[in-house]
Design an enzyme around this catalytic site. Structure first.
Site, PDB file in Angstrom:
ATOM      1  N   ALA A 182      -0.832   6.665  -4.025  1.00  0.00           N
ATOM      2  CA  ALA A 182       0.041   5.637  -3.450  1.00  0.00           C
ATOM      3  C   ALA A 182      -0.745   4.343  -3.375  1.00  0.00           C
ATOM      4  O   ALA A 182      -1.959   4.343  -3.159  1.00  0.00           O
ATOM      5  CB  ALA A 182       0.530   6.042  -2.064  1.00  0.00           C
ATOM      6  N   ALA A 199      -0.283   0.354  -1.765  1.00  0.00           N
ATOM      7  CA  ALA A 199       0.504  -0.583  -0.974  1.00  0.00           C
ATOM      8  C   ALA A 199      -0.165  -1.946  -0.983  1.00  0.00           C
ATOM      9  O   ALA A 199      -1.159  -2.172  -1.671  1.00  0.00           O
ATOM     10  CB  ALA A 199       0.664  -0.060   0.455  1.00  0.00           C
ATOM     11  N   ILE A 229      -1.872  -3.510   1.296  1.00  0.00           N
ATOM     12  CA  ILE A 229      -3.142  -3.637   1.996  1.00  0.00           C
ATOM     13  C   ILE A 229      -4.182  -2.657   1.475  1.00  0.00           C
ATOM     14  O   ILE A 229      -5.373  -2.971   1.409  1.00  0.00           O
ATOM     15  CB  ILE A 229      -2.959  -3.425   3.518  1.00  0.00           C
ATOM     16  CG1 ILE A 229      -2.016  -4.493   4.080  1.00  0.00           C
ATOM     17  CG2 ILE A 229      -4.289  -3.449   4.249  1.00  0.00           C
ATOM     18  CD1 ILE A 229      -2.574  -5.896   4.004  1.00  0.00           C
ATOM     19  N   LYS A 257      -7.718   6.638   2.587  1.00  0.00           N
ATOM     20  CA  LYS A 257      -7.142   5.301   2.464  1.00  0.00           C
ATOM     21  C   LYS A 257      -8.271   4.287   2.317  1.00  0.00           C
ATOM     22  O   LYS A 257      -9.183   4.245   3.152  1.00  0.00           O
ATOM     23  CB  LYS A 257      -6.295   4.980   3.696  1.00  0.00           C
ATOM     24  CG  LYS A 257      -5.502   3.688   3.601  1.00  0.00           C
ATOM     25  CD  LYS A 257      -4.524   3.561   4.757  1.00  0.00           C
ATOM     26  CE  LYS A 257      -3.649   2.326   4.619  1.00  0.00           C
ATOM     27  NZ  LYS A 257      -2.657   2.223   5.709  1.00  0.00           N
ATOM     28  N   ASP A 297       6.132  -0.301  11.501  1.00  0.00           N
ATOM     29  CA  ASP A 297       6.241  -0.561  10.055  1.00  0.00           C
ATOM     30  C   ASP A 297       6.973   0.611   9.414  1.00  0.00           C
ATOM     31  O   ASP A 297       6.482   1.226   8.458  1.00  0.00           O
ATOM     32  CB  ASP A 297       4.850  -0.732   9.456  1.00  0.00           C
ATOM     33  CG  ASP A 297       4.883  -1.469   8.113  1.00  0.00           C
ATOM     34  OD1 ASP A 297       5.927  -2.081   7.799  1.00  0.00           O
ATOM     35  OD2 ASP A 297       3.886  -1.432   7.381  1.00  0.00           O
TER      36      ASP A 297
END
Length: 521
Positions: free
Chosen positions: A126, A128, A130, A151, A286
């Site tokens: 994934a 995104a 940021i 992450k 979010d």
């Protein structure tokens, strides 16, 4: 000067992707049409408009990507082709080089990748605005192998965000000085709040702490799963958490095929939101579809899985009570109470005529009750309320901006899952129960338990203070004051009775605390 050049760059990207034509296409005047044709001369704009808008937002950077993510949940406010393209921003932003991610991890932990993870998948799962996510395997403190999600922060994010935020602060200053509504809208305060939240997102240790707090809060609510954080593998640029097994909530057909109750899922989403807001005062802010999955594991089948905790909101007890009373009054259609709350909170001037504000709020809200969600646009309701607020000089509350954004996310998600969901009737019982707990006997009992140790600490001082007050020598008084001596004696006797009553009350609290502790032991 840097802000000036950034503004020029934004205009250039908008022109290159034909966004000027997209904006002007909604106007029917002949001179606007002529201007649109003139601006498009010499440019190849073969790609669909939704694709051009998405690519422009990606090129402009993370702040604009986040703006597109919010718009992607509002299919009632934009054409389907644009909404479909913007949905790609939720978790399919172009990834950065995996070798850069590996270098970031090794720099953060000062170890080779092989010494940090048992295995590491260099292909991101994934990406995104940021950060991006990789799957890996770690060996925990007990020596067991655990599947995790890693992450990693995008490189150069701070510099990119600082440029855009500087431009936003500058524009907010212009609005404050030049707009008649500038003071009421508080653009500087709103941009300041946005600034804080974006900088918080750049610290993955803070995000890990947010996840841990939400996990504790939601432990007793069997509706949502929050991944476990592995603190030994967390750094400001790297966050390692439990790998979750589920289906993205945007894949509604897949969820329906595997047996998930979609209407219940929609109702559960509303319950989770109101629980986090009104029970805990700490909520995931979010909640677009890219950050939500549905569990496919047998023991947790059909539950929400929340991801990405970089943006969270918090409310004080005063905020929660005010909002709960507002929501409850709305659901009961008690528009007079809503108007009174606006005056009591200082959101509108004290000299505002309550009956006029009540009538304006009734005009906006009454047409939308008793309708299914597919016939209600909360965005349009908020727009009409905003137009009404201008008339009554309502001041925007910056601390509630995130809550408003999240409420729109929830409505957009609910609309996708179950267009027949009645948002009002789903939330009303929860809020009424919450108000009962806040104002009823349970709240009083909780307050007595909380304040008991404080009163117990004061207890030894009460006899001395009482004796000192009642034994004070009377000073020479002037003739007018002397006439009040009799009244003063009566007051002293009354005060003495009250103090002894208070002493008895405190002793009662101590006994209650002792009984509770004995039962616990």
């Amino acid at each position: 000067m840097s802000r000036f050049f950034r503004g020029i760059a934004i205009c250039w990207v908008a022109l290159r992707h034909g966004l000027d034509g997209l904006v002007l296409s909604g106007f029917s005047r002949p001179w606007v049409r002529a201007l649109t044709r003139l601006l498009t001369l010499g440019r190849r704009l073969d790609a669909p408009r939704g694709q051009r808008l998405r690519e422009a937002l990606e090129e402009l950077g993370p702040i604009f990507v986040k703006f597109g993510q919010v718009l992607s949940t509002r299919r009632d406010l934009m054409p389907p082709d644009i909404a479909d393209e913007l949905a790609l921003l939720q978790d399919r932003v172009p990834p950065f080089d995996p070798e850069v991610a590996v270098a970031t991890i090794e720099r953060s932990f000062r170890k080779p990748l092989e010494e940090i993870f048992v295995s590491f998948d260099r292909t991101p799962v994934a990406s995104a605005s940021i950060a991006q996510v990789h799957f890996a395997v770690i060996r925990d403190r007990e020596g067991q192998e655990r599947e995790v999600a890693v992450k990693v922060l995008r490189p150069g994010m701070l510099a990119a965000i600082e440029k855009d935020l500087a431009l936003m602060h500058m524009v907010a200053g212009w609005v404050s000085r030049l707009s008649a509504d500038g003071k009421r809208l508080k653009p500087r305060e709103v941009v300041g709040e946005f600034d804080n939240y974006l900088h918080d997102e750049l610290d993955l240790v803070r995000e890990a702490a947010n996840a841990a707090q939400l996990r504790r809060n939601m432990a007793g609510l069997d509706l949502v799963l929050i991944p476990e954080v592995f603190w030994d593998w967390c750094h400001s640029d790297v966050m390692v958490m439990q790998r979750m097994q589920g289906v993205p909530i945007s894949q509604i057909d897949t969820l329906r095929d595997i047996g998930v109750d979609i209407p219940k899922l929609a109702r559960d989403g509303v319950t989770i939101f109101f629980t986090q807001v009104f029970r805990d005062g700490f909520f995931h802010a979010d909640m677009h579809p890219g950050n939500i999955m549905v569990s496919t594991q047998p023991e947790t089948f059909g539950r929400y899985i929340s991801l990405d905790f970089g943006i969270v909101g918090s409310l004080t007890e005063v905020d929660k009570e005010y909002l709960a009373q507002n929501f409850t009054a709305f659901f009961r259609r008690d528009y007079k109470r809503v108007a009174e709350l606006h005056v009591e909170s200082g959101w509108v001037p004290a000299d505002t005529r309550v009956n006029e504000l009540e009538g304006a709020i009734r005009t906006v809200c009454e047409p939308y009750f008793d309708r299914p969600l597919k016939e209600i646009s909360l965005g349009m309701v908020l727009l009409r309320l905003f137009q009404t607020s201008r008339r009554f000089h309502v001041e925007i509350q910056p601390q509630l901006v995130l809550l408003q954004k999240t409420l729109l996310n929830i409505e957009g998600l609910g609309r996708q899952l179950d267009p027949d969901l009645d948002l009002w009737s789903t939330a009303k019982p929860f809020l009424e129960q919450w108000m009962l707990e806040q104002l009823g006997p349970k709240r009083l009992w909780n307050e007595l338990q909380a304040q008991g140790p404080h009163y117990a600490k004061m207890l030894p001082e009460l006899p001395r203070l009482l004796h000192s007050y009642l034994g004070r020598p009377q000073q020479t008084q002037s003739e007018p004051i002397r006439q009040l001596l009799a009244e003063q004696k009566r007051t002293n006797r009354l005060l003495q009775g009250l103090l002894y009553s208070g002493l008895g009350f405190v002793l009662g609290l101590i006994v209650v605390q002792l009984v509770i502790r004995i039962r616990v032991l």
